[in-house]
Design a protein around this motif. Structure first.
Motif, PDB file in Angstrom:
ATOM      1  N   VAL A 369       5.516  65.725 -61.922  1.00 27.23           N
ATOM      2  CA  VAL A 369       6.635  65.001 -62.382  1.00 27.23           C
ATOM      3  C   VAL A 369       6.559  65.034 -63.767  1.00 27.23           C
ATOM      4  O   VAL A 369       5.522  64.516 -64.369  1.00 27.23           O
ATOM      5  N   GLY A 370       7.754  65.354 -64.388  1.00 28.50           N
ATOM      6  CA  GLY A 370       7.753  65.347 -65.944  1.00 28.50           C
ATOM      7  C   GLY A 370       9.097  64.768 -66.390  1.00 28.50           C
ATOM      8  O   GLY A 370       9.523  64.981 -67.444  1.00 28.50           O
ATOM      9  N   ALA A 371       9.469  63.686 -65.369  1.00 25.08           N
ATOM     10  CA  ALA A 371      10.807  63.007 -65.833  1.00 25.08           C
ATOM     11  C   ALA A 371      10.842  62.031 -67.135  1.00 25.08           C
ATOM     12  O   ALA A 371      11.623  61.816 -67.890  1.00 25.08           O
ATOM     13  N   ARG A 372       9.327  61.496 -67.313  1.00 26.21           N
ATOM     14  CA  ARG A 372       9.219  60.726 -68.398  1.00 26.21           C
ATOM     15  C   ARG A 372       9.319  61.404 -69.885  1.00 26.21           C
ATOM     16  O   ARG A 372       9.131  60.726 -70.903  1.00 26.21           O
ATOM     17  N   HIS A 373       8.876  62.665 -69.682  1.00 26.39           N
ATOM     18  CA  HIS A 373       8.685  63.596 -70.966  1.00 26.39           C
ATOM     19  C   HIS A 373      10.170  64.373 -71.246  1.00 26.39           C
ATOM     20  O   HIS A 373      10.727  64.912 -70.442  1.00 26.39           O
ATOM     21  N   HIS A 374      10.746  63.799 -72.475  1.00 25.01           N
ATOM     22  CA  HIS A 374      11.718  64.551 -72.785  1.00 25.01           C
ATOM     23  C   HIS A 374      11.511  65.530 -73.976  1.00 25.01           C
ATOM     24  O   HIS A 374      12.376  65.924 -74.774  1.00 25.01           O
ATOM     25  N   ASP A 375      10.346  65.898 -74.203  1.00 27.07           N
ATOM     26  CA  ASP A 375       9.936  67.012 -75.226  1.00 27.07           C
ATOM     27  C   ASP A 375       9.983  68.286 -74.674  1.00 27.07           C
ATOM     28  O   ASP A 375      10.551  68.432 -73.534  1.00 27.07           O
ATOM     29  N   GLU A 376       9.459  69.334 -75.296  1.00 28.45           N
ATOM     30  CA  GLU A 376       9.184  70.728 -74.855  1.00 28.45           C
ATOM     31  C   GLU A 376       8.493  70.784 -73.392  1.00 28.45           C
ATOM     32  O   GLU A 376       8.860  71.609 -72.621  1.00 28.45           O
ATOM     33  N   ILE A 377       7.488  69.931 -73.294  1.00 29.83           N
ATOM     34  CA  ILE A 377       6.624  69.987 -72.009  1.00 29.83           C
ATOM     35  C   ILE A 377       7.484  69.531 -70.881  1.00 29.83           C
ATOM     36  O   ILE A 377       7.324  70.111 -69.811  1.00 29.83           O
ATOM     37  N   GLY A 378       8.151  68.408 -71.242  1.00 29.85           N
ATOM     38  CA  GLY A 378       8.940  67.879 -70.238  1.00 29.85           C
ATOM     39  C   GLY A 378      10.143  68.891 -69.546  1.00 29.85           C
ATOM     40  O   GLY A 378      10.553  69.066 -68.406  1.00 29.85           O
ATOM     41  N   LYS A 379      10.853  69.428 -70.756  1.00 32.25           N
ATOM     42  CA  LYS A 379      11.823  70.700 -70.367  1.00 32.25           C
ATOM     43  C   LYS A 379      11.154  71.996 -69.546  1.00 32.25           C
ATOM     44  O   LYS A 379      11.941  72.227 -68.743  1.00 32.25           O
ATOM     45  N   LEU A 380      10.050  72.025 -70.005  1.00 32.42           N
ATOM     46  CA  LEU A 380       9.136  73.072 -69.271  1.00 32.42           C
ATOM     47  C   LEU A 380       9.033  72.726 -67.809  1.00 32.42           C
ATOM     48  O   LEU A 380       9.071  73.742 -66.847  1.00 32.42           O
ATOM     49  N   LEU A 381       8.605  71.541 -67.660  1.00 33.12           N
ATOM     50  CA  LEU A 381       8.139  71.184 -66.557  1.00 33.12           C
ATOM     51  C   LEU A 381       9.648  71.020 -65.381  1.00 33.12           C
ATOM     52  O   LEU A 381       9.551  71.670 -64.427  1.00 33.12           O
ATOM     53  N   LYS A 382      10.646  70.727 -66.058  1.00 29.30           N
ATOM     54  CA  LYS A 382      12.059  70.700 -65.188  1.00 29.30           C
ATOM     55  C   LYS A 382      12.312  72.178 -64.898  1.00 29.30           C
ATOM     56  O   LYS A 382      12.748  72.240 -63.715  1.00 29.30           O
ATOM     57  N   HIS A 383      12.283  73.038 -65.981  1.00 28.17           N
ATOM     58  CA  HIS A 383      12.715  74.351 -65.689  1.00 28.17           C
ATOM     59  C   HIS A 383      11.735  75.052 -64.579  1.00 28.17           C
ATOM     60  O   HIS A 383      11.944  75.899 -63.857  1.00 28.17           O
ATOM     61  N   PHE A 384      10.159  74.604 -64.569  1.00 24.45           N
ATOM     62  CA  PHE A 384       9.523  74.888 -63.694  1.00 24.45           C
ATOM     63  C   PHE A 384       9.832  74.529 -62.060  1.00 24.45           C
ATOM     64  O   PHE A 384       9.713  75.336 -61.111  1.00 24.45           O
ATOM     65  N   GLN A 385      10.317  73.182 -62.324  1.00 20.96           N
ATOM     66  CA  GLN A 385      11.014  72.706 -60.914  1.00 20.96           C
ATOM     67  C   GLN A 385      11.856  73.564 -60.271  1.00 20.96           C
ATOM     68  O   GLN A 385      12.099  73.961 -59.234  1.00 20.96           O
ATOM     69  N   LYS A 386      12.997  73.801 -61.300  1.00 20.81           N
ATOM     70  CA  LYS A 386      14.144  74.745 -61.002  1.00 20.81           C
ATOM     71  C   LYS A 386      13.539  75.989 -60.423  1.00 20.81           C
ATOM     72  O   LYS A 386      14.079  76.672 -59.422  1.00 20.81           O
ATOM     73  N   MET A 387      12.727  76.632 -61.207  1.00 15.96           N
ATOM     74  CA  MET A 387      12.195  77.935 -60.929  1.00 15.96           C
ATOM     75  C   MET A 387      11.562  78.067 -59.500  1.00 15.96           C
ATOM     76  O   MET A 387      11.645  78.900 -58.697  1.00 15.96           O
ATOM     77  N   GLN A 388      10.664  76.791 -59.333  1.00 17.57           N
ATOM     78  CA  GLN A 388      10.111  76.918 -57.862  1.00 17.57           C
ATOM     79  C   GLN A 388      10.985  76.608 -56.776  1.00 17.57           C
ATOM     80  O   GLN A 388      10.972  77.349 -55.842  1.00 17.57           O
ATOM     81  N   ARG A 389      12.221  75.921 -57.028  1.00 18.81           N
ATOM     82  CA  ARG A 389      13.227  75.963 -56.072  1.00 18.81           C
ATOM     83  C   ARG A 389      13.755  77.134 -55.898  1.00 18.81           C
ATOM     84  O   ARG A 389      13.958  77.645 -54.766  1.00 18.81           O
TER      85      ARG A 389
END
Length: 500
Positions: A369-389
């Motif tokens: 979960v990277g919802a609390r991170h709004h920096d580049e790492i948080g964005k990367l986590l969100k993109h990885f979640q999208k990529m995983q789905r």
């Protein structure tokens, strides 16, 4: 060493922390070097200013003493009467009494000046020149000074020869245990302008040493006064070294410093003595311009030696403090930076583990979960979640497609077997049909052959029978061919129906 290198290569927080610390250290080192360089230069200039001020002050004090001695001698000299030699005992004593800086006074006349006396000299001396109350120090009289006749002493000969006042070393050329002295030697001139004697007033070098010692700008500084021959008038230690030449002191740097002083230059240079580093600041000793004063170049040089510790002691201490603070600061900054970077890169480490799990085939494993991170790492986590789905969906579709392909493959395999079986049956059928067509064809061929060679005398069968046989066998072949054509048309219709 390899372990450390490999550790740095594997540990991203450590590598980033070291890069930051090294960069900051480089900038800080450059800034400190520039600051310390200017600080050292400023401290040296400050020492030069302080030394110049001290030398000016000491020169003024010594010159004032010399001037007061000259004035004392002048005041007494202008009131002298030359008719009675006994008066000069009083004059000499009076000069010593009036001026506390005067150690002694010698008055000598040329041989035969006074009738009945071949030579005449009087010498008044203060016995205790180091006494705090000079006025109470006892004064004694003598008729000689030094170990040579006064006519052969430098203070007498020089004044008689030059016919003008001069400061000099009265003990030059004599072996004596007398306390080192410096003196002003002035000619005594009668009303006809003829030099008839010399009045020499002695000043204790220990007195001058005390004055110079009291003017030292720092605890480990030394002051010296040299004459034109490199002999100490006032030595650095305050002892009685006037008979010692400065050039005889050990050390090449000391000799170079003495040469620079004797040359009459002004400046400063480093030297070493007794394994201690000093900076020598020096300048010519110049007499103040006063009316009726002989301003001849004395050839004296005054210098003050600053210990390097006195000049740069605070600088060195500050440098050590700054260095310690900088090292501690670098260590603390490294630890703090490493802690922050490890904390900030913790989601990235989780993401690394997550990608490794994906590479191992665990596509449906939940992403960190990277919802609390709004920096580049948080964005990367969100993109990885999208990529995983997206990957999971594609993988599921791929599995479905694979299953469909496998089912189709099985159906095709079955159809292939059926087609192969049908082809075999077709081959068998064609073979059977061909076999069925062989007999009628052979019969037709035989009948045609017989008909072409017909001879009613030799064949029992009539022509009509042969023709009927040929026609019957031809009909049989035609029927077989019609059956083949019909079968082929049915298969073509079936194929078209299957395509539709």
């Amino acid at each position: 060493m390899n372990f450390i290198t490999n550790k740095i290569k594997r540990d991203l927080p450590l590598r980033i922390s070291l890069m930051i610390v090294l960069s900051v250290s480089l900038l800080l080192t450059i800034a400190l070097l520039i600051m310390m360089s200017y600080s050292r230069k400023t401290m040296k200039e400050d020492a030069l200013t302080k030394a110049s001020y001290t030398l000016d002050r000491v020169t003024t004090k010594i010159d004032n003493i010399m001037l007061s001695v000259e004035e004392t001698v002048g005041n007494v000299y202008f009131n002298m009467k030359f008719d009675n030699p006994e008066r000069f005992h009083t004059y000499a004593r009076k000069i010593v009494e009036i001026n506390p800086y005067v150690k002694g006074c010698a008055i000598a006349f040329r041989p035969g000046y006074f009738k009945g006396r071949d030579k005449f000299m009087t010498y008044a001396q203060r016995l205790d020149s180091t006494h705090h109350n000079y006025a109470q120090a006892p004064i004694v009289l003598a008729d000689s000074f030094g170990t040579k006749p006064y006519t052969r002493q430098v203070w007498y000969m020089r004044a008689m020869a030059m016919n003008k006042a001069a400061w000099l070393n009265p003990l030059a050329g004599m072996k004596s245990d007398i306390e080192p002295l410096t003196a002003v030697s002035a000619p005594i001139i009668d009303k006809d302008g003829e030099t008839i004697g010399v009045i020499c007033t002695f000043v204790s070098t220990s007195l001058l040493s005390g004055i110079i010692a009291s003017a030292k700008p720092s605890p480990h500084s030394y002051c010296a006064l040299l004459d034109r021959h490199g002999t100490f008038i006032v030595d650095p230690t305050g002892g009685y070294l006037s008979k010692t030449k400065a050039m005889n002191l050990p050390g090449a740097s000391v000799k170079q410093a003495v040469k620079s002083m004797m040359s009459g230059d002004k400046g400063y240079l480093p030297f070493e003595i007794n394994d201690h580093d000093f900076y020598l600041f020096y300048k010519p000793f110049v007499l103040a311009e006063v009316p009726y004063r002989s301003n001849d170049n004395l050839g004296w040089s005054i210098g003050i030696a600053f210990s390097e510790e006195d000049i740069f002691g605070e600088y060195n201490a500050l440098f050590n403090y700054v260095l310690i603070i900088a090292l501690v600061g670098m260590i603390l900054m490294y630890l703090h930076t490493r802690l922050i970077i490890r904390h900030r890169l913790k989601p990235l480490n989780k993401l690394t583990h997550f990608t490794q799990r994906i590479a191992e085939g665990h596509y449906n494993e939940p992403a960190p979960v990277g919802a609390r991170h709004h920096d580049e790492i948080g964005k990367l986590l969100k993109h990885f979640q999208k990529m995983q789905r997206s990957v999971s969906t594609n993988i599921n579709e791929l599995h479905e497609l694979t299953d469909t392909i496998q089912e189709r493959s099985k159906e095709l395999h079955i159809a292939y077997k059926q087609a192969k079986k049908a082809d075999h049956m077709k081959t068998v059928f064609l073979h059977n049909m061909t076999d069925q067509m062989v007999a009628p064809t052979m019969a037709i061929d035989n009948d045609v052959t017989t008909l072409s060679r017909y001879d009613k005398d030799h064949y029992d069968k009539p022509i009509n029978e042969l023709v009927d046989n040929i026609q019957q066998n031809g009909n049989t072949i035609t029927q077989i061919l019609n059956n083949l054509i019909n079968l082929s048309e049915k298969e073509m219709e079936q194929e078209k129906g299957g395509e539709l």
